[in-house]
Motif scaffolding. Structure first.
Motif, PDB file in Angstrom:
ATOM      1  N   GLU A 130      79.288 -25.804  68.770  1.00  0.00           N
ATOM      2  CA  GLU A 130      78.219 -24.985  68.185  1.00  0.00           C
ATOM      3  C   GLU A 130      78.790 -24.008  67.159  1.00  0.00           C
ATOM      4  OE1 GLU A 130      78.790 -25.231  71.556  1.00  0.00           O
ATOM      5  OE2 GLU A 130      77.215 -26.683  71.982  1.00  0.00           O
ATOM      6  N   SER A 131      79.938 -23.408  67.463  1.00  0.00           N
ATOM      7  CA  SER A 131      80.581 -22.473  66.518  1.00  0.00           C
ATOM      8  C   SER A 131      81.039 -23.212  65.275  1.00  0.00           C
ATOM      9  CB  SER A 131      81.772 -21.785  67.180  1.00  0.00           C
ATOM     10  OG  SER A 131      81.353 -21.032  68.286  1.00  0.00           O
ATOM     11  N   ARG A 134      77.958 -23.930  63.057  1.00  0.00           N
ATOM     12  CA  ARG A 134      77.519 -22.746  62.298  1.00  0.00           C
ATOM     13  C   ARG A 134      78.442 -22.499  61.114  1.00  0.00           C
ATOM     14  NH1 ARG A 134      76.426 -20.882  67.503  1.00  0.00           N
ATOM     15  NH2 ARG A 134      78.425 -19.805  67.658  1.00  0.00           N
ATOM     16  N   THR A 135      79.746 -22.654  61.331  1.00  0.00           N
ATOM     17  CA  THR A 135      80.711 -22.441  60.248  1.00  0.00           C
ATOM     18  C   THR A 135      80.540 -23.495  59.164  1.00  0.00           C
ATOM     19  OG1 THR A 135      82.251 -21.462  61.832  1.00  0.00           O
ATOM     20  CG2 THR A 135      83.168 -22.168  59.718  1.00  0.00           C
ATOM     21  N   ASP A 138      77.570 -22.625  57.090  1.00  0.00           N
ATOM     22  CA  ASP A 138      77.924 -21.553  56.154  1.00  0.00           C
ATOM     23  C   ASP A 138      78.701 -22.120  54.965  1.00  0.00           C
ATOM     24  OD1 ASP A 138      76.739 -19.710  57.853  1.00  0.00           O
ATOM     25  OD2 ASP A 138      78.648 -18.946  58.653  1.00  0.00           O
TER      26      ASP A 138
END
Length: 166
Positions: A130-131, A134-135, A138
């Motif tokens: 999940e992290s 998100r990155t 971005d």
């Protein structure tokens, strides 16, 4: 190659190209192999019996020297990776992983797409999927990468390298 911790979380410890030698350190140390290996594409494996390997190492200075160089290079790369995991931000680690996947490991198709599972990228980076997602989102908004159903493609290599501190 990857290791699994007590919680069942995987950390990818290496991506190996054609001609790579795996498992020689435990042979030299007379220990069990503690990593797992999984192929990303069709591969042909050659198993060298322990006795033959040990005999070759002890009888050939040139071969022993090559394996010492391989050990040194592997140790140096692992030390760098530990420093990166300890001190780099998630964004830097993701940028480095994408560049490494493309440059060092060549896991890119003819269209320049990185077609490796996000779970595997997160296991290289040492973060939750999940992290990572998100990155990556971005990075897409910043024009660093392009994302499609087929995979990822580095868009602005210069900015990505700058972010990765290369």
């Amino acid at each position: 190659t990857y290791k699994v911790n007590y919680d069942g979380k995987e950390l990818i410890t290496g991506i190996h190209k054609e001609g790579a030698f795996l498992g020689f350190v435990p042979l030299l140390e007379d220990k069990s192999y503690s990593e797992n290996a999984e192929v990303l594409e069709t591969a042909r494996l050659t198993i060298i019996p322990k006795a033959a390997f040990i005999s070759l190492i002890y009888s050939s200075k040139d071969l022993a020297r090559k394996f010492i160089k391989m050990l040194s290079k592997d140790l140096e790369e692992k030390e760098k990776r530990l420093l990166d995991v300890a001190y780099q931000s998630l964004r830097q680690r993701v940028a480095n992983a994408l560049l490494d996947i493309e440059e060092k490991f060549g896991i890119v198709d003819k269209d320049g797409l990185i077609a490796i599972a996000r779970k595997d990228i997160s296991n290289i980076v040492g973060t939750a999927t999940e992290s990572l997602n998100r990155t990556l989102a971005d990075f897409k908004c910043e024009g660093l990468i392009e994302i499609s159903a087929e995979g990822l493609k580095i868009g602005d290599r210069t900015k990505l390298k700058k972010l990765a501190c290369r």
